[in-house]
Structure formats: C-alpha cells, structure tokens
Scaffold this active site. Structure first.
Site, PDB file in Angstrom:
ATOM      1  N   PRO A  58       0.813  -1.229   0.000  1.00 21.67           N
ATOM      2  CG  PRO A  58       0.125  -0.903   2.217  1.00 21.67           C
ATOM      3  CD  PRO A  58       0.863  -1.877   1.324  1.00 21.67           C
ATOM      4  CG  ASP A  97       0.758   2.552   5.026  1.00 21.33           C
ATOM      5  OD1 ASP A  97       0.072   2.341   6.048  1.00 21.33           O
ATOM      6  OD2 ASP A  97       2.000   2.605   5.044  1.00 21.33           O
ATOM      7  CD1 TRP A 544       7.900   0.943   9.382  1.00 23.31           C
ATOM      8  CD2 TRP A 544       7.199   0.199   7.403  1.00 23.31           C
ATOM      9  NE1 TRP A 544       8.361   1.807   8.425  1.00 23.31           N
ATOM     10  CE2 TRP A 544       7.941   1.368   7.197  1.00 23.31           C
ATOM     11  CE3 TRP A 544       6.653  -0.457   6.293  1.00 23.31           C
ATOM     12  CZ2 TRP A 544       8.157   1.915   5.942  1.00 23.31           C
ATOM     13  CZ3 TRP A 544       6.867   0.077   5.044  1.00 23.31           C
ATOM     14  CH2 TRP A 544       7.616   1.258   4.876  1.00 23.31           C
ATOM     15  CD  GLN A 575       8.804  -0.429   1.307  1.00 25.59           C
ATOM     16  OE1 GLN A 575       8.507  -0.927   2.391  1.00 25.59           O
ATOM     17  NE2 GLN A 575       8.700   0.863   1.083  1.00 25.59           N
ATOM     18  CD1 TRP A 579       4.064  -3.804   3.905  1.00 27.76           C
ATOM     19  CD2 TRP A 579       4.331  -4.601   1.818  1.00 27.76           C
ATOM     20  NE1 TRP A 579       2.875  -4.366   3.516  1.00 27.76           N
ATOM     21  CE2 TRP A 579       3.007  -4.868   2.241  1.00 27.76           C
ATOM     22  CE3 TRP A 579       4.723  -5.004   0.547  1.00 27.76           C
ATOM     23  CZ2 TRP A 579       2.080  -5.524   1.435  1.00 27.76           C
ATOM     24  CZ3 TRP A 579       3.799  -5.650  -0.263  1.00 27.76           C
ATOM     25  CH2 TRP A 579       2.494  -5.918   0.181  1.00 27.76           C
ATOM     26  CE  LYS A 614      16.302   9.916  -1.455  1.00 28.41           C
ATOM     27  NZ  LYS A 614      16.448   9.774  -0.049  1.00 28.41           N
ATOM     28  CE  LYS A 617       6.898  17.644  -0.585  1.00 29.88           C
ATOM     29  NZ  LYS A 617       6.301  17.513   0.737  1.00 29.88           N
TER      30      LYS A 617
END
Ligand SMILES: [Zn+2]
Ligand SMILES: [Zn+2]
Length: 1011
Positions: A58, A97, A544, A575, A579, A614, A617
């Site tokens: 999610p 999520d 998590w 992940q 996850w 990378k 913002k």
C-alpha cells in the site's frame, strides 16, 4: 443508431495518419470506462486455469505520486495483464497505507502546531483524527488520478484501507498470536527516539537509506577524578556532552594496556596505544608515561562524579547499586579511537544499557516525551537534551573536569521523516521478540525467489540482524495497541476483537465508537484477577506493523486461504527494511511456520532525475506522475521505464529520452498496423477466410513469410521467458528489435511491392501477405499489451476486432500467444542470417562506389565458402532483389575478371562481395521508372481507384534533368504498368493546373498527379 452516430462511430474506428498517443489514450480510457473492462477482468476467476494471489504494497497516502512510484506500479500492472492473458486470476486489488507519523506530522503542520502535546491541547484528539482522515483522502484522489492516467488496471473498488475497523481487528490477530507464543513483551529498552516526531523508531527505520547525515557535534575531552586521589584522573572523550548528566559507569577494555600519563601536575589514565595521537590532538607537547597496568586491574575503581552538587539525583543513584560511578570491563570498548576509557549512560546508549542490565545497575533516564530533562536532572530540568551540551561543558569547566572542546563533523543518524538528530533513550516499550524466531525467519527467507542476487543478499543480511522489533509508538493516528493493564495488580489482557472489547467494557460504548484513540482509550475493563480497573496501554502500533498485516487483514478467512501465499510481489529496494520485512515477520508469527506470505519478491531500484540525483522536494526535481502524463503519453513512459534499465537498477529518468527510441518503436508499430489495415481494406481482406491455415494450404507462402513466422515464435518464447524472470528491459528489447529490425526494416520492404499492384492474378498472393501481417501484427499487439496497454487496445479495437468481430471484447481478455513449434524453422532462419549478412556487405560495397541502392546494377559476385553459397542459392531471388542487381555469380576464390576498375567490393569474415560499378543507362532509366510506378500505384490505392479503372493520365513534375532523360524511353511501359492512358513529365508544377501530391526520389521532392 442514427446516421450521424454511425458516421462518428466510423471516424472513431479509423486510425489517424499520425500516431498521436495522447489523443488515442484518452479515447481508450473512455472505452474502458464505457465497457467496464477493468471489472470484467474479475470474471475470469470462474474459468481461470489457476489462481495467483496478490497483496498490494500500500502506498502511503501522504505524498503525491511521482515517477518512482509509477515505475513500480507499471511493473505490477505488467505482471497482472500478462498473467490474466495467460489465463490466471489474480486479485489485483488496491490498498492504501493510511496511518502513521507522516500523516500526523502533516496534520500538525496544517493545524499550525509544533508537536503532539500542542495539537491535543488546542484541537483535541477527535478533531485531530478527523483531520488525518481528510488528509489521506486528499492524496487518495491524486493516486486514483495517477493510476488512471498511467493505465494501471488495479481494482480500486476493492481497495483496502489500513485504518478501517475491520482491518485493525484482523491486524490485532497477529498480536494475539504473538501474545500466545510469548513473543509480545513489554520492557525497558534503549530505543532510537526522535525528538521532533516524539516517538521511538524501530531499528529498521534507523537504518533507512539516507538517514545518516553529516552533522556537527562537540568533540569533548573531559576527566573524572579517581576517588581518594589528589590528582589522578580518567581521560574520556564524547561527542554527546549531555549524556554526562546521566553518566553511570566507566568502561575499559580488560585485555588492553593502560598507562598513567603525567601532564603538568596531573596524572591521566588512558589506553597506551592512544597516548601519542590524543596528546597531539590536545596540543600537549610535554607529557610523560609514568606507569603501566592492565585494563582488568582498573575494574572496580571508583571515581568522583563531578556534577553531583547540581544533579543531586546522581548522589542518590550511588546508594542504589555499588557499581554506580565505578569502572567496569567490557569487550565492546574500542581502543583504536579516543582514549580507551568510555563513559556509560545506560539511559542513552544501547551497549551502555546492556552493560548495566547484565549487572543489575538501575537505569537513570530523566527525560520526558520531548526529550527534555525532568526534575530528576537538577539544574538541567526542562532543558532539551541536545541543548544541554554546551551547558554541561560549562559546568565541567566549573568543576575542574574539563580538558578541551572542539567541533567535529561526523555521520550521525537522523530521523528519516523529520531529519532531527536521533537520541537514544531507555523507555518503556512493547516489543515483538522476533529475535526468538530468527531461525524460522531465515529459513523462510531462503526459500523465497528474489530474481537477482544483490537485493537478495541485502535482504537476508538485514534479516540476520534479528533484533527485537519495537512496535509501540507514542502517537495518536495508528492502530491502538490492544493491551489493557490493571491499575492495581498489573495484570495484562490482550483484547483482539471489537466484539470482545464492547462486551467487556464497563461503560456504555458510544455510537461513533471506532477502534482509534481517543474512543478506545475511554473503555476500561474489570480485572479478572483482582476486580481492579484495567486501562489501555497508551501506545499505537508501528505503521509497518499496520501495513505488514495486509495479507491477513485485507482479506476474509476464505480469501486468505485462497490468495496467500502470493506467487509474486514487488516493491522498492528500501522495503527490505520495510514492508518485505514486516510481511515476513508477521506471517511467521501468525502461522508459526517457517514460510513467508509471498513466494517471490522483486526489489526495484529507485528512480532518480536525469542527472542521477535523488528526487527531492528541496532540489525541486520530483516528477509528479499526473503532471507528467498531462503532456506525455503513458504508453511511452511505460515503455521507456521498462526499456531503460533492469528493474533493480537505479533509473535516471530523462524526459528527453521519451520521444527518441520509445517513440520510434511505438510509432513504427502504429504505422505498420495502419499500413496493413489500409492495404487489407483496399483488397477486402477477410480475416476469417484468409487465415494462416488457408495460407499454408493455398501454398502461396514464400520463404520470407516462413522466415517471419519462425522469427515470431522465437520472440514469443524469448519475451515470455524474460517476463517470467523479471528481466523487463530485456523483454521489451525483444519487442523493440522485432518491430524495428525484423518487421519494419526487413520483412515489410521485402513484400511491400507485392502490395503495390492491384492485379487480379496476384490477388491470392496479396491475401497471403495480409494473412501473415494480420497474424504477426495481432500477435505483437498482444505481446505489447502488458507494457503499452493503450496502444494495444487501440489497435486491437480498430483493426483486429473490426476484422474479426468474434474476438473477446478487450485485448486484456485475449489469450496470450503461444509458441507454435510446427512453424518454427531453425534452418531457414540460418539461411536468412547468411542472406542478410551478404546483403549488408553488398550495401557496404555500394557505399564505397557511391552507387545508390536504388540504381539497378548488372551483376554481383559473392565469394564465400561452399556452404554459404548453397544457402544463398535457395534464396537467390531475394538476394537479387535486396541487392538490386540483375544477376549473381558465386565463387570460392576471387575470379580474375574482377581486377578492372569497374568493380567495387567489401569484405566481412570469409565473405567478399563484388558489385559491378558500371552505370548502365538502360538499367537506370528502368529503375527510375519502376520506382515512380510504385509511387503512382500507391497513390491510386490511396485515392480509391478500383484496380480495373484506367487513368486518364499521370503527371510527374520536377524530376532533375538527368533523371528525366533516363526515364524518357520508358514512359510507354510505365503507362502500361500504372494503367494510365499516358504518362507526362513536367519540369515544373506550374506547367499544369492540377492537384499535386508530394513524393520524393533520392531525397529530392517530386510531385505526382493522377486523374
Ligand atoms: Zn522525526
Ligand atoms: Zn488486577
């Protein structure tokens, strides 16, 4: 249907002359909605040849979907569409999520408060929870939009939401299983704590990519006086002066050699091997080693803690345990850095904590939730821990314990969310003792397929650490820890269902009750041991844990049995600690068995900007999916992202590249399909009559057709295998190569002229070519569908379903192409390899002699070994045609007569090709005539003349003078070929008033008119 509707409908069916993907995608999106295509894919479950489970990883509804997300979602979508076409059913259902810190932090910002305490005081928890829900819904809209634009066929109606009561209840079942196996424990542990987010972090979170940042800290040398001496001190170093407030013991390395060093009037004790570098750093030139001793002999030495007068609690601590403010021996003491004497703060360090735990020394951790010192810290009360650093330095100065302070830049872990420097704190937390089941975890992890070695090693390496999992968080918007504890006797009760909770509640449960704070906190239950009141432990769960519960929590029991373990999952490489990890741990706890909830896991590389930076913002280089797809084609993006690199590579996303190779490939497929459709329509091709079977029976197939069919089988096989291995870039390269090289550069040029005629005698041959193009292009369209679903659906609807209305109503419901071994012909493919090689050598020879490929020449000589010649002879007609010469000679050695200057040659390996360079005016004239005749034929078709109709005249204008001269003798023959009464040549268009059509010859513009 009215006439007008019909006209519109027809227009929609047509393929416009230009490949305009944005327009086409909008149209297909509408088609899918109108026909409810996505939902129809659910119905394949009834007739599926197998069921493949799936659980959506999610996305957190706390960020705008960007191109990195898009890349992963496309991989999922590819697998879904492909497996569905193969006849499998997959519950490709969305999931979101919803809870956790990121959402809370955003709401705090929105409400204009600085932290949790302030938000509760000003707005109350109910309002806070409502704001959290509103926040996720705002992002949900953006995700729907992005998925829709991108063509991700995930079922949004069946999405799961991690904050819903039914999900939370099922998440609680994992905790129940842990509780029953004694794997859920409360305890004091040192955890990484973020002062900004005001919660502890799991060790997995501390290790996140990019969480270590270069920060500046004090580098402080200080000294603790040995009790009972006048001038003997331990010399110590730290970068966290605030921990001196909670100092409890000193540690030395028992096996190392320590020395006493005389500096002025004082004796300092430190490890021998560090004396020189440390004295250099302290800029002390005059010193003298006076005595040596083992680390072991220092154990038990008591020292005077210097700040007792301003931190009175430290005096009290000494009365609680005999080791407080004494030296202990510990193997973890590093003697290669600093002074080899380490000060221990069990309240602020993991090693320190365990050293104290092992000896029963009490933990002194006087901090509140904002990591400010409490009343137990004397004059430091109320000061934020990291702000105390310089105050402590000052106090050490006042208490004759200061040596030197400088600044040091070093890598230090920061919060992955808020980027605050983390502080290690001993706190009461709840843990899943995953360390106890580590062997099961590793056994399960070994059985999983990871497709690539590198991510596998990374994942297994992380799992081997096997640390307990701190699952408690001191936050609001999360799954409540369902643990009630008795105020009187400390009895604990885990309540793992809403019904049990409501039934046990002492108060009436309000109507708007949901399984969240604050409602759940209002419920108390009676202790069954002492009849005391039990209240809920004030924790929520690590987010998590929340998402890791999805395999059980998002399904019903029946679905869980059917869909778990899933055969495949894929998420980002980050992940491994997220996850993929929590899924595995929780599943093993739930089932008690050493097996994961997924059989295969593809970890994707992350996506960066064009320069390899990378996306962030702060750099302003984040490419948002929806914004990108407003102006760019989803198919092109999908194709590009898969083609560019391996799924595990870090991908540098460069928008400039979309319109290069990806555009070339898709637009070539589009135009080939359109070329087929136009010609087939003109000849009234009937797909149901002129099938491939018919073509074989009618025996009108040429070697080039059989070669194409054989190549197609290779590509189906290669492509499917590569998809299966998750080598998406390699798979897409197979399609790329087949469309550009095999179809567009080789096959179509070889058969194109056969379609230029419209003579009845060649009708069957033309139908054969159409049946072949139909079969091949339809197959390729289906192979493309997982990667470029819009283009595939468009071609499928506008071409193949028009020709065969009985086909399934969407390309997604069509069956995946299978390899047909019967039409595979390895031998023929090898013969073509030889032919194409010779042709390319012949082109090279022409280049050398500056002989245009269009010029027909009289002879080519191939000098090559016998075997190659035999192979060439079987395809001689094609050889002549492709090299555009009238005759070929074969030879094993170079013949004598090619010595003259009329020959040009080129060689590659054991093949040499000679071409006669003699210009033959007759041949040139005939060549120009044939070229122009083809253009006129094409124009005839384009303008809709029926084959038998005789043209009044054909005009060719603005040929160069030389060509006009060469062509002149052939005009009568040309008129016959193009079925015109007469062909005229014009120097300039202005000589005749006519509707001129632009064409070209040798790159120069010419104009044609027919009527
Ligand atoms: Zn933080
Ligand atoms: Zn009790």
């Amino acid at each position: 249907m009215t006439a007008q509707n019909e006209a519109e409908e027809n227009q929609n069916q047509a393929l416009p002359a230009n490949y305009a993907p944005l327009q086409l995608e909008a149209e297909i999106r509408e088609f899918w909605i109108k026909n409810d295509t996505r939902n129809k894919l659910e119905s394949v479950e009834k007739n599926a040849k197998g069921i493949l489970g799936y659980v959506e990883g999610p996305p957190t509804l706390n960020g705008i979907p960007h191109i990195g997300h898009a890349r992963g979602r496309v991989m999922k979508d590819i697998r879904y569409r492909w497996k569905t076409m193969q006849g499998y059913y997959m519950p490709f259902w969305a999931g979101w999520d919803c809870q956790g810190l990121p959402v809370e932090l955003e709401v705090e910002k929105l409400l204009g408060v600085r932290n949790k305490r302030e938000s509760i005081e000003k707005f109350g928890m109910e309002r806070f929870i409502e704001e959290c829900k509103k926040a996720i819904m705002r992002y949900h809209k953006m995700w729907l939009e992005a998925d829709n634009m991108l063509g991700v066929f995930i079922n949004q109606d069946k999405a799961y939401w991690t904050y819903k009561d039914q999900y939370i209840e099922r998440e609680w079942k994992y905790l129940k299983a842990a509780w029953e196996q004694n794997l859920l424990e409360e305890g004091h542990y040192v955890v990484a704590y973020c002062p900004g987010c005001q919660t502890s972090l799991s060790s997995a979170e501390v290790g996140y990519e990019g969480s270590y940042k270069e920060v500046e800290d004090p580098s402080l040398y200080f000294k603790f006086k040995i009790k009972g001496t006048k001038n003997e001190f331990f010399l110590i170093w730290t970068t966290m002066p605030f921990t001196i407030i909670t100092d409890t013991m000193l540690a030395v390395q028992p096996n190392a050699e320590y020395v006493k060093v005389r500096v002025d009037q004082e004796i300092w004790i430190m490890v021998r091997q560090r004396v020189e570098p440390v004295m250099a750093e302290l800029e002390i030139a005059r010193y003298e080693i006076t005595e040596s001793m083992s680390g072991k002999s220092l154990e038990g030495t008591a020292y005077e803690y210097p700040l007792k007068d301003i931190v009175p609690k430290q005096g009290e601590n000494e009365t609680k345990h005999s080791l407080v403010h004494k030296v202990i021996g510990e193997d973890f003491v590093d003697v290669d850095t600093a002074t080899g004497v380490v000060h221990l703060s069990p309240g602020n360090g993991e090693d320190d904590f365990w050293a104290a735990q092992r000896r029963g020394v009490p933990i002194y951790a006087p901090f509140d939730d904002e990591v400010k010192f409490t009343n137990d810290a004397g004059i430091f009360t109320g000061v934020f821990a990291r702000d105390a650093d310089m105050l402590v330095v000052e106090e050490l100065r006042n208490h004759n314990a200061f040596v030197k302070v400088q600044k040091v830049k070093h890598e230090y872990p920061t919060c992955w969310r808020s980027h605050h420097k983390l502080v290690w704190l001993a706190r009461k937390e709840y843990f899943l003792r995953t360390d106890k089941i580590n062997s099961k975890v590793l056994e399960a992890a070994e059985k999983i397929e990871y497709f690539f070695e590198e991510p596998k090693n990374r994942f297994l390496g992380f799992l081997k650490e096997g640390k307990p999992w701190c699952i408690s968080r001191e936050r609001i918007w999360g799954t409540p820890l369902p643990m009630w504890i008795c105020e009187k006797c400390g009895n604990k009760r885990l309540i793992a269902s809403k019904m049990e909770l409501v039934e046990s509640a002492q108060e009436t449960v309000p109507e708007n009750f949901e399984l969240h704070k604050p409602w759940v906190d209002k419920i108390t239950v009676k202790c069954d041991k002492c009849r005391g009141i039990m209240r809920r432990e004030d924790f929520v769960l690590d987010t998590w844990h929340n998402s890791g519960a999805a395999p059980y929590a998002r399904f019903t029991d029946e679905e869980f049995g059917k869909f778990i373990p899933t055969d495949f999952l894929t998420e980002g490489i980050d992940q491994t600690r997220g996850w993929a990890n929590s899924l595995l741990l929780e599943h093993i706890i739930l089932t008690g068995k050493p097996a994961g909830p997924y059989r295969a896991f593809l970890f994707q590389g992350l996506t960066q900007d064009a320069k390899g930076r990378k996306m962030s913002k702060s750099l302003g280089n984040v490419v948002e999916t929806s914004k990108l797809l407003e102006k760019n084609s989803a198919d092109l993006c999908r194709f590009y992202m898969m083609r560019k690199c391996s799924p595990i590579d870090f991908m540098n996303f460069d928008m400039q590249e979309l319109n290069r190779r990806p555009y070339q490939v898709l637009s070539t497929l589009y135009h080939l399909s359109r070329f087929f459709l136009q010609n087939a329509t003109f000849d009234e091709f009937k797909a149901e009559v002129y099938t491939l079977d018919w073509a074989f029976k009618a025996a009108k197939l040429q070697p080039v057709d059989l070669w194409l069919l054989s190549k197609l089988q290779d590509k189906i096989e290669e492509y499917t295998i590569k998809l299966d291995r998750c080598e998406f870039n390699g798979a897409v390269a197979v399609l790329d190569d087949f469309v550009i090289e095999t179809l567009s550069r080789l096959y179509v040029p070889m058969i194109r002229k056969e379609l230029w005629t419209d003579e009845p005698e060649t009708f069957e041959r033309r139908q054969t070519v159409y049946s072949l193009l139909h079969h091949t292009l339809k197959t390729v369209t289906m192979l493309f569908n997982p990667v470029t679903p819009y283009l595939s659906e468009a071609l499928y609807q506008k071409i193949y379903r028009q020709l065969e209305p009985s086909l399934p109503e969407s390309v997604n419901l069509a069956a995946w192409p299978n390899v047909d071994e019967k039409i595979r012909n390895q031998n023929l493919e090898e013969q073509f390899d030889v032919l194409l090689k010779v042709v390319s050598i012949a082109y090279a020879a022409r280049n050398q002699g500056k002989l245009k490929r269009r010029w027909p020449l009289s002879k080519v000589i191939v000098v090559a070994p016998e075997k190659i010649m035999q192979s060439l002879k079987t395809l001689e007609a094609l050889l002549l045609e492709l090299t555009n010469v009238k005759a070929v000679d074969y030879a094993v050695v170079v013949p004598e007569y090619v010595g003259g200057e009329n020959w040009v040659s080129s060689q590659e390996g054991d093949i040499t090709v000679f071409i006669s360079g003699k210009r033959d005016e007759k041949l040139l004239g005939e060549g120009i005539m044939r070229d122009l005749a083809r253009r006129v034929q094409a124009l005839r078709k384009e303008m809709g003349f029926v084959p038998t109709e005789v043209l009044e005249s054909a005009h060719i204008a603005e040929l160069d003078t030389e060509s006009m001269g060469l062509l002149e003798p052939y005009l009568v023959e040309m008129a016959d070929l193009v079925r015109a009464r007469k062909v005229y040549l014009q120097k300039s268009r202005s000589e005749v008033e006519a509707d001129w059509h632009l064409s070209e010859l040798d790159g120069k513009k010419i104009f044609i008119n027919i009527h």
